[in-house]
Motif scaffolding. Sequence first.
Motif, PDB file in Angstrom:
ATOM      1  N   ASP A 100       0.837  -1.195   0.000  1.00 29.60           N
ATOM      2  CA  ASP A 100       0.000   0.000   0.000  1.00 29.60           C
ATOM      3  C   ASP A 100       0.876   1.251   0.000  1.00 29.60           C
ATOM      4  OD1 ASP A 100      -2.910   0.998   1.988  1.00 29.60           O
ATOM      5  OD2 ASP A 100      -1.732   2.100   0.496  1.00 29.60           O
ATOM      6  N   TYR A 101       0.854   1.982  -1.088  1.00 31.64           N
ATOM      7  CA  TYR A 101       1.674   3.203  -1.228  1.00 31.64           C
ATOM      8  C   TYR A 101       1.421   4.172  -0.075  1.00 31.64           C
ATOM      9  CZ  TYR A 101       2.873   7.782  -3.282  1.00 31.64           C
ATOM     10  OH  TYR A 101       3.376   9.041  -3.510  1.00 31.64           O
ATOM     11  N   ASN A 102       0.182   4.302   0.338  1.00 32.55           N
ATOM     12  CA  ASN A 102      -0.158   5.297   1.355  1.00 32.55           C
ATOM     13  C   ASN A 102       0.363   4.924   2.738  1.00 32.55           C
ATOM     14  OD1 ASN A 102      -1.598   7.225  -0.274  1.00 32.55           O
ATOM     15  ND2 ASN A 102      -3.181   5.668  -0.495  1.00 32.55           N
ATOM     16  N   ARG A 103       0.719   3.663   2.935  1.00 31.65           N
ATOM     17  CA  ARG A 103       1.272   3.252   4.222  1.00 31.65           C
ATOM     18  C   ARG A 103       2.763   3.584   4.337  1.00 31.65           C
ATOM     19  NH1 ARG A 103      -0.969  -0.608   7.450  1.00 31.65           N
ATOM     20  NH2 ARG A 103       0.996  -1.762   7.582  1.00 31.65           N
ATOM     21  N   VAL A 104       3.382   3.868   3.219  1.00 37.88           N
ATOM     22  CA  VAL A 104       4.833   4.110   3.229  1.00 37.88           C
ATOM     23  C   VAL A 104       5.091   5.553   3.637  1.00 37.88           C
ATOM     24  CG1 VAL A 104       6.976   3.942   1.935  1.00 37.88           C
ATOM     25  CG2 VAL A 104       5.112   2.374   1.436  1.00 37.88           C
ATOM     26  N   ILE A 105       4.790   5.832   4.887  1.00 40.79           N
ATOM     27  CA  ILE A 105       5.031   7.162   5.446  1.00 40.79           C
ATOM     28  C   ILE A 105       5.290   7.095   6.945  1.00 40.79           C
ATOM     29  CG2 ILE A 105       2.605   7.750   5.880  1.00 40.79           C
ATOM     30  CD1 ILE A 105       3.484  10.595   4.682  1.00 40.79           C
ATOM     31  N   LEU A 106       4.750   6.112   7.607  1.00 41.49           N
ATOM     32  CA  LEU A 106       5.006   5.898   9.029  1.00 41.49           C
ATOM     33  C   LEU A 106       5.813   4.614   9.192  1.00 41.49           C
ATOM     34  CD1 LEU A 106       1.678   6.743  10.881  1.00 41.49           C
ATOM     35  CD2 LEU A 106       3.861   7.934  11.056  1.00 41.49           C
ATOM     36  N   ALA A 107       6.968   4.732   9.832  1.00 43.57           N
ATOM     37  CA  ALA A 107       7.820   3.558   9.994  1.00 43.57           C
ATOM     38  C   ALA A 107       7.098   2.428  10.712  1.00 43.57           C
ATOM     39  CB  ALA A 107       9.104   3.944  10.727  1.00 43.57           C
ATOM     40  N   SER A 108       6.250   2.763  11.653  1.00 42.39           N
ATOM     41  CA  SER A 108       5.555   1.737  12.435  1.00 42.39           C
ATOM     42  C   SER A 108       4.552   0.938  11.603  1.00 42.39           C
ATOM     43  CB  SER A 108       4.848   2.383  13.626  1.00 42.39           C
ATOM     44  OG  SER A 108       3.929   3.364  13.194  1.00 42.39           O
ATOM     45  N   ASN A 109       4.209   1.460  10.417  1.00 46.04           N
ATOM     46  CA  ASN A 109       3.289   0.737   9.524  1.00 46.04           C
ATOM     47  C   ASN A 109       3.946  -0.430   8.813  1.00 46.04           C
ATOM     48  OD1 ASN A 109       1.140   2.489   9.954  1.00 46.04           O
ATOM     49  ND2 ASN A 109       1.512   3.681   8.112  1.00 46.04           N
ATOM     50  N   LEU A 110       5.274  -0.407   8.734  1.00 46.75           N
ATOM     51  CA  LEU A 110       5.972  -1.221   7.756  1.00 46.75           C
ATOM     52  C   LEU A 110       6.730  -2.373   8.383  1.00 46.75           C
ATOM     53  CD1 LEU A 110       7.362   1.769   5.690  1.00 46.75           C
ATOM     54  CD2 LEU A 110       5.219   0.543   5.374  1.00 46.75           C
ATOM     55  N   GLY A 111       6.695  -3.524   7.701  1.00 48.50           N
ATOM     56  CA  GLY A 111       7.378  -4.697   8.218  1.00 48.50           C
ATOM     57  C   GLY A 111       8.511  -5.189   7.346  1.00 48.50           C
ATOM     58  N   LEU A 112       8.659  -4.596   6.167  1.00 42.52           N
ATOM     59  CA  LEU A 112       9.700  -5.036   5.247  1.00 42.52           C
ATOM     60  C   LEU A 112      10.756  -3.943   5.139  1.00 42.52           C
ATOM     61  CD1 LEU A 112      10.776  -7.105   3.254  1.00 42.52           C
ATOM     62  CD2 LEU A 112       9.311  -6.085   1.493  1.00 42.52           C
ATOM     63  N   TRP A 113      11.954  -4.230   5.650  1.00 48.72           N
ATOM     64  CA  TRP A 113      13.031  -3.247   5.741  1.00 48.72           C
ATOM     65  C   TRP A 113      14.342  -3.811   5.223  1.00 48.72           C
ATOM     66  CZ3 TRP A 113      12.314   1.715   7.406  1.00 48.72           C
ATOM     67  CH2 TRP A 113      11.126   1.996   8.071  1.00 48.72           C
ATOM     68  N   GLY A 114      15.144  -2.907   4.654  1.00 42.65           N
ATOM     69  CA  GLY A 114      16.520  -3.248   4.406  1.00 42.65           C
ATOM     70  C   GLY A 114      17.372  -2.843   5.602  1.00 42.65           C
ATOM     71  N   GLN A 115      18.623  -3.273   5.586  1.00 44.68           N
ATOM     72  CA  GLN A 115      19.521  -2.811   6.653  1.00 44.68           C
ATOM     73  C   GLN A 115      19.875  -1.361   6.360  1.00 44.68           C
ATOM     74  OE1 GLN A 115      20.670  -3.898   3.950  1.00 44.68           O
ATOM     75  NE2 GLN A 115      22.712  -3.076   3.605  1.00 44.68           N
ATOM     76  N   GLY A 116      20.347  -0.642   7.319  1.00 44.51           N
ATOM     77  CA  GLY A 116      20.648   0.763   7.111  1.00 44.51           C
ATOM     78  C   GLY A 116      21.977   0.989   6.428  1.00 44.51           C
ATOM     79  N   THR A 117      22.098   2.169   5.853  1.00 44.78           N
ATOM     80  CA  THR A 117      23.365   2.617   5.288  1.00 44.78           C
ATOM     81  C   THR A 117      23.642   4.019   5.826  1.00 44.78           C
ATOM     82  OG1 THR A 117      24.640   2.903   3.244  1.00 44.78           O
ATOM     83  CG2 THR A 117      22.294   3.459   3.129  1.00 44.78           C
ATOM     84  N   GLN A 118      24.846   4.221   6.325  1.00 41.71           N
ATOM     85  CA  GLN A 118      25.176   5.472   7.007  1.00 41.71           C
ATOM     86  C   GLN A 118      25.500   6.567   6.007  1.00 41.71           C
ATOM     87  OE1 GLN A 118      25.455   6.260  10.535  1.00 41.71           O
ATOM     88  NE2 GLN A 118      25.618   8.330   9.686  1.00 41.71           N
ATOM     89  N   VAL A 119      24.880   7.710   6.181  1.00 42.92           N
ATOM     90  CA  VAL A 119      25.195   8.915   5.415  1.00 42.92           C
ATOM     91  C   VAL A 119      25.684   9.964   6.406  1.00 42.92           C
ATOM     92  CG1 VAL A 119      24.256  10.783   4.015  1.00 42.92           C
ATOM     93  CG2 VAL A 119      23.543   8.421   3.586  1.00 42.92           C
ATOM     94  N   THR A 120      26.885  10.460   6.175  1.00 44.71           N
ATOM     95  CA  THR A 120      27.461  11.487   7.032  1.00 44.71           C
ATOM     96  C   THR A 120      27.857  12.673   6.174  1.00 44.71           C
ATOM     97  OG1 THR A 120      28.314   9.807   8.546  1.00 44.71           O
ATOM     98  CG2 THR A 120      29.223  12.026   8.739  1.00 44.71           C
ATOM     99  N   VAL A 121      27.335  13.839   6.519  1.00 46.85           N
ATOM    100  CA  VAL A 121      27.609  15.058   5.774  1.00 46.85           C
ATOM    101  C   VAL A 121      28.381  15.998   6.688  1.00 46.85           C
ATOM    102  CG1 VAL A 121      26.640  16.938   4.413  1.00 46.85           C
ATOM    103  CG2 VAL A 121      25.449  14.729   4.527  1.00 46.85           C
ATOM    104  N   SER A 122      29.595  16.323   6.272  1.00 47.03           N
ATOM    105  CA  SER A 122      30.426  17.210   7.078  1.00 47.03           C
ATOM    106  C   SER A 122      30.248  18.649   6.638  1.00 47.03           C
ATOM    107  CB  SER A 122      31.894  16.810   6.956  1.00 47.03           C
ATOM    108  OG  SER A 122      32.322  16.945   5.612  1.00 47.03           O
ATOM    109  N   SER A 123      30.380  19.548   7.592  1.00 49.00           N
ATOM    110  CA  SER A 123      30.188  20.971   7.290  1.00 49.00           C
ATOM    111  C   SER A 123      31.485  21.613   6.835  1.00 49.00           C
ATOM    112  CB  SER A 123      29.647  21.694   8.523  1.00 49.00           C
ATOM    113  OG  SER A 123      30.522  21.506   9.610  1.00 49.00           O
TER     114      SER A 123
END
Length: 123
Positions: A100-123
């Motif tokens: 459901d496209y409309n469910r893809v807005i609240l993390a608590s709605n979702l059960g299918l996840w990938g692992q995270g990837t770190q993004v670091t932006v330096s100033s």
Amino acid sequence: VQLQASGGGLVQAGGSLRLSCAASDRAFSDYAAGWFRQAPGKERDFVARISQRGGLTYYRDSVKGRFTISRDNAKNTVYLQMNNLKPEDTAVYYCAADFDYNRVILASNLGLWGQGTQVTVSS
């Protein structure tokens, strides 16, 4: 379906990165998909979403005009192009999917996840 995110890294402010979320199965084309991010000590927040065929997209206000979500169903992959990155974009980025496209807005709605990837932006 399993998801695997990649493409994070360290970049200076104003720079660009492209994240990829590769799915293990052609059934991924039946899923809407999205990107979320989580900074240390904060909740996992919505970033962008895309419909099953890519015709609909939606972004959080703070990334509009800088980030672009897209997908290539032939490659079972969703992308997040991030331009003009800012230090406040620093977080672990996760991809997720739902029928459901409309469910893809609240993390608590979702059960299918990938692992995270770190993004670091330096100033």
